[in-house]
Design an enzyme around this catalytic site. Structure first.
Site, PDB file in Angstrom:
ATOM      1  N   HIS A   1      14.214   5.905  24.316  1.00  0.00           N
ATOM      2  CA  HIS A   1      13.233   5.458  25.306  1.00  0.00           C
ATOM      3  C   HIS A   1      13.345   6.240  26.617  1.00  0.00           C
ATOM      4  O   HIS A   1      12.330   6.408  27.314  1.00  0.00           O
ATOM      5  CB  HIS A   1      13.362   3.955  25.527  1.00  0.00           C
ATOM      6  CG  HIS A   1      12.706   3.153  24.448  1.00  0.00           C
ATOM      7  ND1 HIS A   1      11.363   2.858  24.454  1.00  0.00           N
ATOM      8  CD2 HIS A   1      13.195   2.638  23.289  1.00  0.00           C
ATOM      9  CE1 HIS A   1      11.052   2.164  23.373  1.00  0.00           C
ATOM     10  NE2 HIS A   1      12.146   2.017  22.646  1.00  0.00           N
TER      11      HIS A   1
ATOM     12  N   HIS B   1       2.728 -10.313   9.117  1.00  0.00           N
ATOM     13  CA  HIS B   1       3.071 -11.182   7.991  1.00  0.00           C
ATOM     14  C   HIS B   1       4.578 -11.395   7.881  1.00  0.00           C
ATOM     15  O   HIS B   1       5.021 -12.309   7.194  1.00  0.00           O
ATOM     16  CB  HIS B   1       2.530 -10.591   6.682  1.00  0.00           C
ATOM     17  CG  HIS B   1       3.121  -9.282   6.295  1.00  0.00           C
ATOM     18  ND1 HIS B   1       2.997  -8.154   7.074  1.00  0.00           N
ATOM     19  CD2 HIS B   1       3.854  -8.914   5.215  1.00  0.00           C
ATOM     20  CE1 HIS B   1       3.615  -7.142   6.488  1.00  0.00           C
ATOM     21  NE2 HIS B   1       4.142  -7.580   5.364  1.00  0.00           N
TER      22      HIS B   1
ATOM     23  N   ASN C   1       3.125  11.520  15.798  1.00  0.00           N
ATOM     24  CA  ASN C   1       1.757  11.919  15.474  1.00  0.00           C
ATOM     25  C   ASN C   1       1.024  12.234  16.768  1.00  0.00           C
ATOM     26  O   ASN C   1       1.172  11.514  17.756  1.00  0.00           O
ATOM     27  CB  ASN C   1       1.040  10.777  14.731  1.00  0.00           C
ATOM     28  CG  ASN C   1      -0.448  11.030  14.567  1.00  0.00           C
ATOM     29  OD1 ASN C   1      -1.243  10.652  15.423  1.00  0.00           O
ATOM     30  ND2 ASN C   1      -0.813  11.655  13.479  1.00  0.00           N
TER      31      ASN C   1
ATOM     32  N   HIS D   1       9.044   8.842  13.199  1.00  0.00           N
ATOM     33  CA  HIS D   1       7.631   9.151  12.999  1.00  0.00           C
ATOM     34  C   HIS D   1       7.052   9.673  14.303  1.00  0.00           C
ATOM     35  O   HIS D   1       7.394   9.190  15.389  1.00  0.00           O
ATOM     36  CB  HIS D   1       6.872   7.885  12.574  1.00  0.00           C
ATOM     37  CG  HIS D   1       5.386   7.972  12.758  1.00  0.00           C
ATOM     38  ND1 HIS D   1       4.716   7.325  13.776  1.00  0.00           N
ATOM     39  CD2 HIS D   1       4.437   8.649  12.059  1.00  0.00           C
ATOM     40  CE1 HIS D   1       3.431   7.581  13.694  1.00  0.00           C
ATOM     41  NE2 HIS D   1       3.221   8.386  12.669  1.00  0.00           N
TER      42      HIS D   1
END
Length: 305
Positions: free
Chosen positions: A147, A177, A110, A108
């Protein structure tokens, strides 16, 4: 502080979307992106591009959007309540890649730019973005490479920038959660306007320009690894965690919904297939168990580099 130039940002973002589409098409070999151009009734437009059923990528989406409106949505103003009610422009490019092979990670990226304006005050602008990696089967070499490239993207902007935004990424891409990370992290930054427009814009470009350098070598390294039903079922199970994060916690998803964005484009990040299994526990000592115990916890992958 230099004056913001939204048109320069928009020109760059459109070009980056185009370049990333070509790069992923070349890497896939067979798949091609289909484009949907759209307009937003409240103001703005975009172009969504999706590749489906390629040789390497089961689904990849690369979206550009530029929207504007009379009132900044809550997802963008909750951290800066003093900006609530201002007119706004928001533009960005977002990318999510879901490969076929479970040994190739989901990725991902953005990058985005916001500007909030009011007639009686100077405009307030900021950049945000980053990239992160979600493996289903972990490899230390991949993590170190990912990284290392993230650190290269940050290096011209200060010695502490990689560490700061790596830590922010670990904090952000966390499923509270579940008590685990979404993946191995990368970079995440938001509200960036400290350096003046030109320097902040340069940093955003550096992050976006380094994404393919981080991801493509991993794809090339893992794409031919043999896999079967066991790996596929685990991949689909872990994709369920990706869905949980994006629908429950992701601020970009919330902003898209609150701003009246195009639903198909907002949910492009979701995998084409996923599954949930009640009470699943991986076999102790297995590669599936090692994903959680070794990789889905914050790690300093460059401690020896």
């Amino acid at each position: 502080m230099t004056k913001p130039d939204p048109e320069a940002v928009k020109t760059y973002l459109l070009g980056r979307q185009e370049a990333l589409c070509r790069l992923l098409e070349t890497e896939d070999g067979d798949g091609r992106f289909h484009e949907d151009a759209w307009e937003r009734a409240e103001g703005g437009a975009g172009r969504s591009r999706v590749l489906r059923g390629g040789a390497v990528f089961e689904q990849a989406g690369i979206n550009f959007s530029h929207v504007h409106g009379d009132s900044l949505p809550e997802a963008a103003s909750e951290r800066r309540p003093e900006l609530a009610g201002r007119r706004f422009q928001a533009m960005g490019v977002s990318l999510v890649v879901h490969p076929h092979n479970p040994y190739v990670p989901t990725a991902h990226a953005n990058v985005r730019f916001f500007i909030a304006e009011r007639a009686d005050a100077p405009p307030v602008w900021w950049f945000g973005g980053g990239f992160d990696l979600t493996p289903y089967y972990g490899f230390d070499d991949d993590c170190r490479h990912w990284h290392a490239v993230a650190r290269q993207a940050c290096a011209p902007f200060g010695d502490d920038i990689y560490r700061r935004y790596k830590r922010w990424c670990d904090d952000y891409f966390h499923l509270p959660h579940r008590g685990e990370q979404r993946g191995i992290g990368g970079l995440f930054f938001d509200d960036l306007n400290d350096w003046g427009f030109e320097q902040c814009f340069a940093f955003m470009r550096s992050v976006a320009d380094h994404f393919h350098c981080a991801y493509v070598p991993i794809v090339q390294r893992r794409r031919a690894m043999p896999w079967g039903a066991r790996e596929r079922q685990f991949q689909l199970y872990r994709r369920g965690r990706y869905v949980e994060f994006n629908l429950l916690f992701d601020r970009g998803t919330k902003f898209g919904v609150q701003s009246g964005g195009r639903t198909e484009s907002i949910l492009m990040s979701l995998p084409p297939l996923a599954r949930w299994q009640y009470g699943y526990t991986p076999e102790p000592g297995s590669a599936e168990e090692r994903l959680t115990s070794r990789y889905l916890t914050p790690v300093d992958w460059l401690s020896d580099a």
